[in-house]
Design a protein around this motif. Sequence first.
Motif, mmCIF file in Angstrom:
data_model
loop_
_atom_site.group_PDB
_atom_site.id
_atom_site.type_symbol
_atom_site.label_atom_id
_atom_site.label_comp_id
_atom_site.label_asym_id
_atom_site.label_seq_id
_atom_site.Cartn_x
_atom_site.Cartn_y
_atom_site.Cartn_z
ATOM 1 N N ARG A 146 5.154 -4.688 -12.422
ATOM 2 C CA ARG A 146 4.144 -5.795 -12.300
ATOM 3 C C ARG A 146 4.382 -6.027 -14.377
ATOM 4 N NH1 ARG A 146 -1.358 -5.856 -12.783
ATOM 5 N NH2 ARG A 146 -1.100 -7.180 -12.940
ATOM 6 N N ALA A 191 -0.053 -8.828 -7.253
ATOM 7 C CA ALA A 191 -1.344 -8.196 -7.179
ATOM 8 C C ALA A 191 -0.968 -6.951 -8.023
ATOM 9 C CB ALA A 191 -1.311 -7.980 -6.107
ATOM 10 N N PRO A 192 -2.422 -7.032 -8.947
ATOM 11 C CA PRO A 192 -2.657 -5.329 -9.678
ATOM 12 C C PRO A 192 -2.718 -4.580 -8.525
ATOM 13 C CG PRO A 192 -4.774 -6.997 -10.428
ATOM 14 C CD PRO A 192 -3.924 -7.536 -8.788
ATOM 15 N N SER A 193 -3.243 -5.002 -7.703
ATOM 16 C CA SER A 193 -2.887 -4.151 -6.050
ATOM 17 C C SER A 193 -2.166 -3.141 -5.164
ATOM 18 C CB SER A 193 -4.191 -4.534 -5.103
ATOM 19 O OG SER A 193 -3.313 -5.397 -4.290
ATOM 20 N N ALA A 232 2.291 -1.087 -4.038
ATOM 21 C CA ALA A 232 2.434 0.185 -5.090
ATOM 22 C C ALA A 232 3.314 0.516 -4.884
ATOM 23 C CB ALA A 232 1.683 0.640 -3.304
ATOM 24 N N THR A 239 -1.719 -11.659 -0.240
ATOM 25 C CA THR A 239 -1.691 -10.160 -0.716
ATOM 26 C C THR A 239 -1.102 -9.236 -1.951
ATOM 27 O OG1 THR A 239 -2.552 -10.011 1.417
ATOM 28 C CG2 THR A 239 -1.394 -7.690 -0.411
ATOM 29 N N ASP A 275 0.704 -1.510 0.063
ATOM 30 C CA ASP A 275 0.141 0.023 -0.264
ATOM 31 C C ASP A 275 0.979 1.169 -0.196
ATOM 32 O OD1 ASP A 275 0.677 0.212 2.660
ATOM 33 O OD2 ASP A 275 -0.818 -0.208 3.343
#
Length: 391
Positions: free
Chosen positions: A138, A145-147, A149, A304, A108
């Motif tokens: 990425r 994960a696409p999320s 940071a 995650t 995050d």
Amino acid sequence: MPIPDAPAPAPADVIVVGGGVVGLATAWRLRAAGASVMVVDPDPGHGAGWAAAGMLAPVGEAHFGEEPLVLLALAAAARWPSFAAELTDETGLPTGLLSTGSLLIGADPSDRASIEDVLAFQRSLGLDAERLTATEARSAEPLLAPSVAGGARFPGDHQVDNRLVLAALRAACGGEGVSFVADRVARVDVEADRVTGVTLEGGATLAGSVVVVAAGSWSGTLGGLPDDVRPPVRPVHGVTLRLRAGDGTPWLGRVVRGLVHGRHCYVVPRADGSLVVGASAEERGFSDAVPARAVHDLLADARTLLPVVDEYELTEATAGLRPTTPDNAPVLGPAGPTGLVLATGHYRNGFLLAPLTADAVAGWVTGAPVPEVARSFGVGRFATGPVPAAP
Ligand SMILES: Cc1cc2nc3c(=O)[nH]c(=O)nc-3n(C[C@H](O)[C@H](O)[C@H](O)COP(=O)(O)OP(=O)(O)OC[C@H]3O[C@@H](n4cnc5c(N)ncnc54)[C@H](O)[C@@H]3O)c2cc1C
């Protein structure tokens, strides 16, 4: 016919107490340098190294306030390619050395900000660390994960397979003629300020003119060590998980370290597609139990970062005890009575530091050159010394 007693082991020039990664690497190098070497360990080739992930991470493990250790770690990392090649040449066994670099990924924005601070520190030391946006991260590792940071890339941080390395070191020691005694050392024996060997827990003695203390977290518990050179080592408990890929599971291409809502984790891919996920860090004394919470947290953090973890099969959860000193750096070199040499306290970097430690100890014992960088890690740095008189 009665079974005859086993012959008593011949006296060794060097007795290595502990056959973990540090003791085995050291025994191998000492034997290659011409010493007669005996390793005493009830369970050689295990110890903390059995639980480890095998990352060789001089940059990823560089922390504020540990600058001298960073120099040692960089010098050790540079030795790994030839060390691994020599080990494989001698034994025919693989080490799983994979030179694919590592990523450090924040889950995050707050994790990303913490990574920025670390990156600034690493760059201030001239370390090879590149900032990555989320998109760059990425594209470097499409399974993220696409999320996520964003984070950083450490092109020079690699990995070995810790268990393959332990097996190869065991074989290399056997091939060179290192002898093994499956027992625990109770005490280092000293007469007239000179080491004479060790006493085993059952009371038998083994003669040797040099004793190398490489008993990991247990190094400070050995009897016979003078208090002023007893290594201040304590165990820091850690858990790793092992996961097997299912049919068709996509393979992770490199080590992914992560900061997930303030918690550290890593996912290390092996050449066979399996993963090592680690690692917790707790002060739990000498317990090697596996707390359910550690398994839960590691899996939660790993998925995650890398949702693909859900497709793997959990095959193992293992605890190990990292041998840790007050400044997180190892304790190396001759100390106290003639013939006593310390090689312990390698904390979270025992695999990374093993080749350099082994060469340094072989140098101190046989008179071969000692890598200069190793000389700053003597036990004397922990001496508090006499309290100065008030002016
Ligand atoms: C969860 C975890 C993850 C890790 N990941 C990494 C990593 O990715 N990269 C890395 O570089 N390092 C890693 N480490 C650290 C690394 O495993 C340790 O630094 C390393 O194993 C220390 O090696 P050692 O030989 O000093 O101690 P150990 O591996 O603990 O071996 C000590 C040996 O001494 C023996 N012994 C103990 N007492 C006695 C006695 N009285 N007499 C005789 N023998 C005795 C034990 O049986 C044991 O075999 C990790 C550690 C843990 C726990």
